[in-house]
Design a protein around this motif. Sequence first.
Motif, PDB file in Angstrom:
ATOM      1  N   UNK A 147      22.396  39.687  22.981  1.00 23.64           N
ATOM      2  CA  UNK A 147      21.814  40.671  22.061  1.00 23.64           C
ATOM      3  C   UNK A 147      21.861  40.201  20.607  1.00 23.64           C
ATOM      4  N   UNK A 148      21.178  39.093  20.343  1.00 24.08           N
ATOM      5  CA  UNK A 148      21.230  38.440  19.037  1.00 24.08           C
ATOM      6  C   UNK A 148      19.807  38.181  18.561  1.00 24.08           C
ATOM      7  N   UNK A 149      19.571  38.287  17.244  1.00 29.04           N
ATOM      8  CA  UNK A 149      18.252  38.003  16.686  1.00 29.04           C
ATOM      9  C   UNK A 149      17.869  36.556  16.959  1.00 29.04           C
ATOM     10  N   UNK A 150      16.565  36.299  17.019  1.00 31.70           N
ATOM     11  CA  UNK A 150      16.110  34.930  17.224  1.00 31.70           C
ATOM     12  C   UNK A 150      15.234  34.746  18.429  1.00 31.70           C
ATOM     13  N   UNK A 151      15.253  35.709  19.370  1.00 28.83           N
ATOM     14  CA  UNK A 151      14.359  35.666  20.525  1.00 28.83           C
ATOM     15  C   UNK A 151      14.490  34.335  21.279  1.00 28.83           C
ATOM     16  N   UNK A 197      13.531  40.069  18.962  1.00 33.60           N
ATOM     17  CA  UNK A 197      14.020  39.637  17.652  1.00 33.60           C
ATOM     18  C   UNK A 197      14.778  40.757  16.949  1.00 33.60           C
ATOM     19  N   UNK A 198      14.640  41.997  17.456  1.00 30.40           N
ATOM     20  CA  UNK A 198      15.328  43.141  16.854  1.00 30.40           C
ATOM     21  C   UNK A 198      16.665  43.422  17.515  1.00 30.40           C
ATOM     22  N   UNK A 199      17.168  42.499  18.320  1.00 31.02           N
ATOM     23  CA  UNK A 199      18.392  42.744  19.085  1.00 31.02           C
ATOM     24  C   UNK A 199      19.579  43.104  18.201  1.00 31.02           C
TER      25      UNK A 199
END
Length: 507
Positions: free
Chosen positions: A118-122, A275-277
Motif C-alpha cells: 500500500x505505497x505510492x508509485x503504482x 498511486x493513491x495508496x
Amino acid sequence: MKRLFRTKSIERLIAESENPDHKLRRSLGPWSLAALGIGAIIGTGVFILTGTAAAGEVLQFESILKAPLLDVLMHGRNAVSMTGRPGAGPGIALSFFLVAVVCALAGLCYAELASMIPVAGSAYTYAYATIGEFVAWIIGWDLILEYAVSNMASAVGFSAYVHSLLLSLGIHLPETLMQPVFANGTLTGAYFNLPGFIIIMIMTIILVIGIRESAGANNLMVAVKITAILVFVVAASRYIEVENWSPFMPNGWQGVLTGGAIVFFTYIGFDSVSTASEEARNPQRDIPFAIIASLIVCATLYVMVALVLTGIQHWPTLRNAAPVANALNALGLESVQRWVTIGALTGMISSMLVYQFGQARIWFSMSRDGLLPGAFSRVHPRFRTPHISTWTAGLFVAIPAGIFDIGTLADLSNIGTLFAFTLVSVGVLVFRRTRPEYRRVFRTPWVPFVPIASIVCCFILMASLPIETWLRFFVWLSVGLVIYFVYSRRHSAFEKEAVGQDVSGIR
C-alpha cells in the motif's frame, strides 16, 4: 549486474512511506478512490477516440512506419495499413469490450499487488519489490510517459470541445490560439493551444492545495460526466438506424484489433488508483475494490456510447475531433449537444486532474528512492502534498499540450501503459513464488492463467500499434537509460548503502 536488480522488501517500502518527512495525508475512502478511477478513465477517449477508431485514419502518403507492427509482421511490405489504419466500424463496441477484458486481467494483478504494497508509485513500486531497481527505473520512466502524454492528449481534446462549445454559442476566438502547432507531423499555422495549457495549470494548483479538496472536486465532476453520457445515450438512441450497424465489422478483425489499440487509451487511468495508496484510509481493502469497480462502470458506459454513436451516424463520417458533439448537431439536437459538450469538458477536466495526481506521485516515489533529485520528494508543510513534483509535472505536460496533436500523443500513452501492465502481471508471478506466505487481502484468481493471459493480450495490443510509435517508445526508453546510468544509479539510496551504510531491507 547484481546491483542493477536489487529489490526492496515490502516491509522496507511500507516503513519508508511512514517517514514523517515524506508522509502523505490519508483521507480517501473506497468511493472516493473508485471515483478517482472513473474520473481518470472517462475523459477524452470516449468523446473523441471513439470516432477515430470507428472511422479509421487515412494518411496523405504511404508509409510503412504508419502501419501496425502486427500488420507488417504478417504481410511485410504489402502491409494493408501503410496508408492509414482501418476503422473498426460498428465493431468498435466489440473493441471496447475486448479491451475491457484485457484491462480486467491486468486490473486483477494490480489489485493483488496493491493489497500487498500500500505505497505510492503504482507499477514502479511493484517492480522495485519484485524484479529490481533497473526494471523499476524503466517502468517509472515509462509511467511518467504514460501519465504525461495521456494528459497532453486530454488537454488537446479539451481545447477542441471548448472551441465547439463556444462556436455553438456564437463566440469566435482566434484559431491560432485554439489549435496545436503540429498536427499529423505538419505545421497548422497556429501559435499555441492556449486552452490546453491553461487547464493543466489550473489542475496543478488544485492538486497542490490538497488531496481531499482534489477528490471532492473529482467526485462532483464524475457525477456530471456520467450524467452527460446517460443523457447522450437516452436522447440519441431514438435516432438509431439499424442499417448503420451493417456490416458490423467492415474491416474484419484487423479493424477491431486496430480499433482496440486506439481506444485502449480510453481505459488508461484505473492504474492511477494504486498511486493513491499512501493517501487511502484502508488501502489493502479499498484499492482493489476501486480498481475493479471503476473498470466495470466504465466498460458498461463505453459499449453503450459506441453502439449508439455508430447507430446514429454511418461510421466513415465519425473521423473528426468531436464526433459525439458533431453527431448530435447533425441530428438537430443542439440543446442536447451543449449539455453533452459540458459533460465532456467536465469529464476531461476530472481525467486531467487524476492523471496529474498520478504523475506527481511517480516523481515523488522515484525521488524518495534517490532515482530523481531529492527536491521532488519534498512535502508541503501545510498541505502535505508533494508540491514541487506537482508543479514540475504540470509544466512538463502543459507546454507540450500547446504544441502537439492528439493522435501522436494517444498512441505513445497506449504503448507505455501496456508495457506497465505487462510488468505488473509479471510481478504477481514473481511474488507468488518468492513471497507465498505474505498476507494478501486480495488474491488474483486463477494464477498463473490470469497473469499470463494479461501478458499475452498486452503484447497483441502493443503489436497493433504503428511502427513509428514503437520507435518513439524506444527513443524515450533510451533517454531514460542514459539518465539512469549517468545520474540515478549513482544517487540511488541502494547505491549509497552499498558503499558502506546500512543495507537492511535489501534482498
